[in-house]
Motif scaffolding. Structure first.
Motif, PDB file in Angstrom:
ATOM      1  N   GLU A  32       0.791  -1.171  -0.049  1.00  0.00           N
ATOM      2  CA  GLU A  32       0.080  -0.044  -0.165  1.00  0.00           C
ATOM      3  C   GLU A  32       0.788   1.256   0.023  1.00  0.00           C
ATOM      4  OE1 GLU A  32      -3.627   2.011   2.617  1.00  0.00           O
ATOM      5  OE2 GLU A  32      -2.963  -0.007   3.159  1.00  0.00           O
ATOM      6  N   PHE A  33       1.957   1.212   0.623  1.00  0.00           N
ATOM      7  CA  PHE A  33       2.669   2.464   0.838  1.00  0.00           C
ATOM      8  C   PHE A  33       3.979   2.696  -0.001  1.00  0.00           C
ATOM      9  CE2 PHE A  33      -0.189   2.488   4.548  1.00  0.00           C
ATOM     10  CZ  PHE A  33      -0.615   3.625   4.686  1.00  0.00           C
ATOM     11  N   SER A  34       4.523   1.563  -0.374  1.00  0.00           N
ATOM     12  CA  SER A  34       5.772   1.793  -1.057  1.00  0.00           C
ATOM     13  C   SER A  34       6.015   0.550  -2.331  1.00  0.00           C
ATOM     14  CB  SER A  34       7.111   1.564  -0.088  1.00  0.00           C
ATOM     15  OG  SER A  34       7.007   0.376   0.440  1.00  0.00           O
ATOM     16  N   ASN A  35       4.908  -0.017  -2.649  1.00  0.00           N
ATOM     17  CA  ASN A  35       5.006  -1.061  -3.903  1.00  0.00           C
ATOM     18  C   ASN A  35       6.221  -1.881  -3.476  1.00  0.00           C
ATOM     19  OD1 ASN A  35       4.336  -2.201  -6.116  1.00  0.00           O
ATOM     20  ND2 ASN A  35       5.602  -1.011  -7.156  1.00  0.00           N
ATOM     21  N   PHE A  36       6.238  -2.153  -2.114  1.00  0.00           N
ATOM     22  CA  PHE A  36       7.124  -3.320  -1.747  1.00  0.00           C
ATOM     23  C   PHE A  36       8.713  -2.983  -1.654  1.00  0.00           C
ATOM     24  CE2 PHE A  36       3.566  -5.886  -3.036  1.00  0.00           C
ATOM     25  CZ  PHE A  36       3.436  -6.916  -1.977  1.00  0.00           C
ATOM     26  N   GLY A  37       8.761  -1.840  -1.965  1.00  0.00           N
ATOM     27  CA  GLY A  37      10.286  -1.119  -2.192  1.00  0.00           C
ATOM     28  C   GLY A  37      10.599  -0.029  -1.058  1.00  0.00           C
ATOM     29  N   GLY A  38       9.719   0.130  -0.324  1.00  0.00           N
ATOM     30  CA  GLY A  38      10.260   1.506   0.649  1.00  0.00           C
ATOM     31  C   GLY A  38      10.851   0.883   1.778  1.00  0.00           C
ATOM     32  N   TYR A  39      10.345   1.593   3.243  1.00  0.00           N
ATOM     33  CA  TYR A  39      11.270   1.132   4.297  1.00  0.00           C
ATOM     34  C   TYR A  39      10.100   1.203   5.251  1.00  0.00           C
ATOM     35  CZ  TYR A  39      15.377   2.924   1.566  1.00  0.00           C
ATOM     36  OH  TYR A  39      16.103   2.924   0.612  1.00  0.00           O
ATOM     37  N   SER A  40      10.350   0.394   6.454  1.00  0.00           N
ATOM     38  CA  SER A  40       9.445   0.657   7.787  1.00  0.00           C
ATOM     39  C   SER A  40      10.340   1.081   8.850  1.00  0.00           C
ATOM     40  CB  SER A  40       8.949  -0.938   7.832  1.00  0.00           C
ATOM     41  OG  SER A  40       8.053  -0.863   9.213  1.00  0.00           O
ATOM     42  N   ILE A  41       9.855   2.137   9.714  1.00  0.00           N
ATOM     43  CA  ILE A  41      10.491   2.638  10.705  1.00  0.00           C
ATOM     44  C   ILE A  41       9.862   1.996  11.868  1.00  0.00           C
ATOM     45  CG2 ILE A  41      11.567   4.658  11.945  1.00  0.00           C
ATOM     46  CD1 ILE A  41      10.711   6.134   9.341  1.00  0.00           C
ATOM     47  N   THR A  42      10.627   1.509  12.756  1.00  0.00           N
ATOM     48  CA  THR A  42       9.847   0.802  14.148  1.00  0.00           C
ATOM     49  C   THR A  42      10.320   2.058  15.271  1.00  0.00           C
ATOM     50  OG1 THR A  42      10.743  -1.608  13.417  1.00  0.00           O
ATOM     51  CG2 THR A  42      10.254  -0.765  15.965  1.00  0.00           C
ATOM     52  N   PHE A  43       9.047   2.070  15.961  1.00  0.00           N
ATOM     53  CA  PHE A  43       9.246   3.033  16.870  1.00  0.00           C
ATOM     54  C   PHE A  43       8.967   2.424  18.340  1.00  0.00           C
ATOM     55  CE2 PHE A  43       8.265   5.574  13.375  1.00  0.00           C
ATOM     56  CZ  PHE A  43       8.979   6.712  13.276  1.00  0.00           C
ATOM     57  N   GLU A  44       9.644   2.909  19.413  1.00  0.00           N
ATOM     58  CA  GLU A  44       9.089   2.600  20.665  1.00  0.00           C
ATOM     59  C   GLU A  44       7.949   3.608  20.890  1.00  0.00           C
ATOM     60  OE1 GLU A  44       8.410   1.760  25.093  1.00  0.00           O
ATOM     61  OE2 GLU A  44       8.851   3.740  24.064  1.00  0.00           O
ATOM     62  N   HIS A  45       6.795   3.089  21.626  1.00  0.00           N
ATOM     63  CA  HIS A  45       5.672   4.022  21.465  1.00  0.00           C
ATOM     64  C   HIS A  45       5.373   4.984  22.552  1.00  0.00           C
ATOM     65  CE1 HIS A  45       1.672   4.527  23.759  1.00  0.00           C
ATOM     66  NE2 HIS A  45       1.151   4.773  22.531  1.00  0.00           N
ATOM     67  N   GLU A  46       5.958   4.728  23.843  1.00  0.00           N
ATOM     68  CA  GLU A  46       6.027   5.741  24.740  1.00  0.00           C
ATOM     69  C   GLU A  46       7.082   6.721  24.442  1.00  0.00           C
ATOM     70  OE1 GLU A  46       6.739   5.660  29.735  1.00  0.00           O
ATOM     71  OE2 GLU A  46       5.288   4.267  28.880  1.00  0.00           O
ATOM     72  N   LYS A  47       8.261   6.303  24.041  1.00  0.00           N
ATOM     73  CA  LYS A  47       9.391   7.264  23.928  1.00  0.00           C
ATOM     74  C   LYS A  47       8.897   8.196  22.636  1.00  0.00           C
ATOM     75  CE  LYS A  47      13.276   4.340  25.289  1.00  0.00           C
ATOM     76  NZ  LYS A  47      14.192   3.258  24.809  1.00  0.00           N
ATOM     77  N   LEU A  48       8.164   7.824  21.670  1.00  0.00           N
ATOM     78  CA  LEU A  48       7.515   8.607  20.515  1.00  0.00           C
ATOM     79  C   LEU A  48       6.450   9.522  20.959  1.00  0.00           C
ATOM     80  CD1 LEU A  48       7.473   9.197  17.482  1.00  0.00           C
ATOM     81  CD2 LEU A  48       5.937   7.546  17.437  1.00  0.00           C
ATOM     82  N   LEU A  49       5.743   9.171  22.003  1.00  0.00           N
ATOM     83  CA  LEU A  49       4.706  10.085  22.499  1.00  0.00           C
ATOM     84  C   LEU A  49       5.410  11.089  23.428  1.00  0.00           C
ATOM     85  CD1 LEU A  49       1.956   8.028  23.918  1.00  0.00           C
ATOM     86  CD2 LEU A  49       1.840   9.542  22.347  1.00  0.00           C
ATOM     87  N   ASN A  50       6.347  10.567  24.343  1.00  0.00           N
ATOM     88  CA  ASN A  50       7.151  11.778  24.990  1.00  0.00           C
ATOM     89  C   ASN A  50       7.939  12.500  24.085  1.00  0.00           C
ATOM     90  OD1 ASN A  50       6.159  10.370  27.221  1.00  0.00           O
ATOM     91  ND2 ASN A  50       7.906   9.183  27.703  1.00  0.00           N
ATOM     92  N   SER A  51       8.389  12.075  23.041  1.00  0.00           N
ATOM     93  CA  SER A  51       9.252  12.986  22.000  1.00  0.00           C
ATOM     94  C   SER A  51       8.514  14.224  21.691  1.00  0.00           C
ATOM     95  CB  SER A  51       9.928  12.061  20.757  1.00  0.00           C
ATOM     96  OG  SER A  51      10.802  13.086  20.005  1.00  0.00           O
ATOM     97  N   PHE A  52       7.196  14.023  21.307  1.00  0.00           N
ATOM     98  CA  PHE A  52       6.487  15.259  20.806  1.00  0.00           C
ATOM     99  C   PHE A  52       6.375  16.201  21.974  1.00  0.00           C
ATOM    100  CE2 PHE A  52       4.811  12.015  17.583  1.00  0.00           C
ATOM    101  CZ  PHE A  52       5.188  12.762  16.690  1.00  0.00           C
ATOM    102  N   GLY A  53       6.584  15.968  23.228  1.00  0.00           N
ATOM    103  CA  GLY A  53       6.499  17.167  24.140  1.00  0.00           C
ATOM    104  C   GLY A  53       4.996  17.346  24.507  1.00  0.00           C
ATOM    105  N   LYS A  54       5.019  18.641  25.068  1.00  0.00           N
ATOM    106  CA  LYS A  54       3.553  19.066  25.486  1.00  0.00           C
ATOM    107  C   LYS A  54       2.521  19.902  24.318  1.00  0.00           C
ATOM    108  CE  LYS A  54       5.590  20.553  29.992  1.00  0.00           C
ATOM    109  NZ  LYS A  54       5.756  21.713  30.972  1.00  0.00           N
ATOM    110  N   GLN A  55       2.273  18.723  23.652  1.00  0.00           N
ATOM    111  CA  GLN A  55       1.353  18.822  22.462  1.00  0.00           C
ATOM    112  C   GLN A  55       0.199  18.158  22.891  1.00  0.00           C
ATOM    113  OE1 GLN A  55       3.042  19.087  18.556  1.00  0.00           O
ATOM    114  NE2 GLN A  55       5.011  18.255  19.545  1.00  0.00           N
TER     115      GLN A  55
END
Length: 302
Positions: free
Chosen positions: A117-140
């Motif tokens: 769906e997103f890259s015709n099988f030729g792109g990339y997948s980025i793995t994130f740790e959920h809580e760290k990603l949330l915290n990374s956005f700060g006070k939004q």
């Protein structure tokens, strides 16, 4: 930070859980440099976005309330309020111009559907740790949760939430069961519709049709102010536009800290260039990101 959790609307992930974002080379470059481009909700690919919660509410009332006139009045009042919420965001009002922006992830690692769906099988997948990603956005201001696809589960969640927030509250003493809607007065409809539309609209964020179930989506929703009103200048987000298939698509940019939450880069199964892996490794080194780079284990030839 405002967070939707399983006591309010839909199940959330916790510390240690992983999210996967599938994208192309341009996307992986921008994200690893610390910026997400997040699309306004009215411009997502699914034409039924932000409607399924309302549809489930209508089905529930039709099934649970035998008095057709009472059912009609309740449905009309709730749906009118929900529509008002979205019209405020779409065209603005005298106080502010704002919008909801959706950032999507998958809970599925190395997914054939997502690669397609997103890259015709030729792109990339980025793995994130959920809580760290949330915290990374700060006070939004951010809502997040698991997208629900099964109709029966959607109905059960909707009913349970309305029962908890309305039937079990003293201020709505005239509603103790679904059958009480049969005798509800116009004044009481106005009264309980201070709460019910909020519940219905909350589920509009996280209910989708089951044809999308294979995506196993987990989403973040940002409410972004663009102009004045209740928003302070430092709370405003600049609105950008890109062109896709001849249409102007609004989006916002959200910065985060890649070094704190990116755990892995997975290269798509059809990305067979001998320098694809080398290129992303050079890129990680240039950004001083200590992130493992792996190849998809999916055995595709072409």
């Amino acid at each position: 930070m405002e967070i939707i959790d399983d006591d309010v609307f839909t199940p959330v992930l916790h510390s240690g859980d992983r999210l996967y974002h599938y994208t192309n080379a341009e996307g992986v470059k921008g994200i690893c440099e610390g910026e997400f481009l997040i699309t306004e909700k009215s411009f997502l690919n699914d034409k039924t976005e932000f409607q399924i919660g309302s549809q489930i509410f209508v089905q529930t009332i039709d099934e649970e309330v035998s008095c057709r006139e009472s059912a009609r009045k309740v449905k009309e009042r709730v749906l009118r309020e929900v529509e008002y919420y979205h019209k405020m965001a779409e065209i603005g009002d005298s106080e502010a111009y704002a919008g909801d922006y959706v950032m999507s992830f998958s809970l599925d690692y190395d997914s054939a559907l997502m690669w397609s769906e997103f890259s015709n099988f030729g792109g990339y997948s980025i793995t994130f740790e959920h809580e760290k990603l949330l915290n990374s956005f700060g006070k939004q201001l951010i809502l997040h949760g698991t997208v629900i696809y099964e109709t029966e589960k959607q109905k059960a969640m909707m009913m349970k939430k309305i029962e908890e927030e309305v039937f079990h509250e003293e201020e709505f003493y005239y509603l103790n069961s679904w059958s009480d809607f049969n005798l509800i007065s116009d004044a009481d409809i106005e009264d309980c519709c201070r709460v019910i539309p909020i519940i219905v609209d909350g589920y509009n964020y996280f209910f989708k049709t089951d044809c999308f179930a294979g995506e196993k989506e987990y989403r973040f929703v940002f409410t972004c102010g663009h102009d004045g009103g209740l928003y302070k200048p430092e709370q405003l987000d600049k609105q950008y536009f890109r062109i896709k298939n001849g249409v102007l698509i609004p989006f916002v940019k959200k910065q985060f800290k890649p070094s704190e939450c990116i755990e892995e880069i997975l290269i798509g199964p059809k990305q067979n260039s001998d320098i694809a892996e080398l290129g992303i490794k050079y890129f990680m080194r240039n950004l001083k990101l200590d992130v493992p780079v792996k190849k998809s284990s999916m055995p595709l030839r072409y």
